[in-house]
Design an enzyme around this catalytic site. Structure first.
Site, PDB file in Angstrom:
ATOM      1  N   ALA A  94      -1.610  -4.310   1.563  1.00  0.00           N
ATOM      2  CA  ALA A  94      -0.558  -4.992   2.310  1.00  0.00           C
ATOM      3  C   ALA A  94      -0.876  -5.130   3.792  1.00  0.00           C
ATOM      4  CB  ALA A  94       0.763  -4.237   2.149  1.00  0.00           C
ATOM      5  N   LYS A  95      -1.852  -4.360   4.283  1.00  0.00           N
ATOM      6  CA  LYS A  95      -2.310  -4.419   5.682  1.00  0.00           C
ATOM      7  C   LYS A  95      -1.137  -4.337   6.656  1.00  0.00           C
ATOM      8  CE  LYS A  95      -6.485  -6.964   4.439  1.00  0.00           C
ATOM      9  NZ  LYS A  95      -6.198  -7.144   2.985  1.00  0.00           N
ATOM     10  N   ARG A  96      -0.293  -3.345   6.469  1.00  0.00           N
ATOM     11  CA  ARG A  96       0.848  -3.148   7.349  1.00  0.00           C
ATOM     12  C   ARG A  96       0.407  -2.463   8.636  1.00  0.00           C
ATOM     13  NH1 ARG A  96       2.730  -6.675   4.237  1.00  0.00           N
ATOM     14  NH2 ARG A  96       4.558  -6.259   2.936  1.00  0.00           N
TER      15      ARG A  96
END
Length: 267
Positions: A94-96
Site C-alpha cells: 500500500a506504500k503508506r
C-alpha cells in the site's frame, strides 16, 4: 514471534518466492473476469489457493483493489482472510506514509489484529522521514508484524531522490536503510527494505544482511531472473523475490504450474 522469525521460517519452509496479487484490468480480461469486485475477489482468491503450500508469502497490490472503491476493499478483505487461513504471510503493498495520527490510522487499518484489512506486513514510504513511521513500527512490533520501507526502487523517477547525497556522503537510500537497521538492532523486529532487483545496489550504498529483510520487486516481467537471486543480493541476506505478471499471466488453469516453475528457478 518477531516478524523476522516468522518470515525466516516461511522462507526456510517454502522458499524465497513472493507471489504478487495484482489484478490489473488486462489480466482480469485475460482470465475472463470483469473488472469489478466479483472479478477482483475471484482473481485474488484463486491466486491464494494456488500459492498455498507452494510459497510462504503473497503480496496484494492494494491500489488495484482500491481502484473500484469500497467493494474492491471488501474483495481485498476476503482475499487477505483466505491467505491467513491458508497459513500464508501477507504483505499489503500500500506504500503508506504520513505523520502523527494519520500514521496511527494506517497502523490501525493494516497492522492491528482483527482489523478488516489485517496483513502481516505493510509497505511504507519514508519520505516524510523514517521517524514519521514510528506509529507503524510500534503497531507492527506489538503483533509480530513488519514494515517494509521503500529504499531503492526500480522506477527511473526515484533515482534522483534516492541517490541524493547527505552531508555525511551517504545516499538518501542508504540513510533510510541505516535507520531501519538501527530500529531492528534495538528491537529485533525484522522490519525490511524495498530494494528493486534491477537497481545497482552499490551505487545506492546498500548492503542488506539477514537482520533486515528485503522485498525485491522486479523479477520476471521487469527483467530480473529468479535464478540470479544470489548474484543480485548478498548470500546471507533474507530476500523475498517478488514476481507478479510473469506468474499471473499463466491464467487460472496454469497458475499452479507457473508458481512451481518460478520456485524451481530459484537457487
Amino acid at each position: 514471534m518477531t516478524f523476522l522469525a516468522r518470515l525466516g521460517d516461511a522462507v526456510r519452509q517454502r522458499g524465497a518466492l513472493c507471489v504478487g496479487i495484482d489484478p490489473h484490468p488486462a489480466l482480469l480480461d485475460r482470465w475472463g473476469l470483469k473488472a469489478d469486485a466479483s472479478g477482483l475477489e475471484r482473481f485474488g482468491r484463486a491466486v491464494v489457493e494456488a500459492a498455498a503450500g507452494r510459497v510462504g508469502v503473497v503480496k496484494p497490490q492494494v491500489a488495484l483493489f482500491e481502484a473500484i472503491g469500497p467493494a474492491g476493499l471488501g474483495a481485498l478483505e476476503r482475499v487477505l482472510a483466505d491467505a491467513r487461513a491458508a497459513g500464508l504471510l501477507t504483505i499489503a503493498d500500500a506504500k503508506r506514509g504520513d505523520i502523527g495520527s494519520t500514521t496511527l490510522g494506517y497502523a490501525a487499518a493494516w497492522l492491528e489484529p482483527g482489523a478488516p484489512l489485517e496483513a502481516d506486513a505493510l509497505t511504507a514510504s519514508p519520505y516524510l522521514g523514517v521517524g514519521a513511521l514510528e506509529g507503524l513500527f510500534e503497531a507492527a512490533e506489538r503483533s509480530g508484524k513488519g514494515v517494509f520501507v521503500l529504499a531503492a526502487t526500480s522506477n527511473p523517477e526515484g533515482a534522483a531522490m534516492q541517490l541524493a547525497r547527505l552531508d555525511d556522503g551517504r545516499t538518501v537510500a542508504a540513510a533510510v536503510a541505516d535507520a531501519v537497521a538501527a530500529r531492528n538492532a534495538a528491537t529485533g523486529a525484522g522490519h525490511g527494505l524495498v530494494i528493486g532487483a534491477t537497481i545497482d545496489r552499490a551505487a545506492y550504498g546498500l548492503a542488506p544482511d539477514a537482520s533486515t529483510p528485503v522485498l525485491a520487486p522486479g523479477f520476471g516481467a521487469q527483467g530480473a531472473r529468479l535464478a540470479d537471486l544470489h548474484r543480485l543480493f548478498p548470500a546471507d541476506a533474507l530476500v523475498l523475490a517478488s514476481a507478479s505478471r510473469s506468474i499471473l499471466q499463466a491464467g487460472p488453469d496454469g497458475l499452479a504450474a507457473a508458481i512451481d516453475a518460478a520456485v524451481a528457478e530459484l537457487p
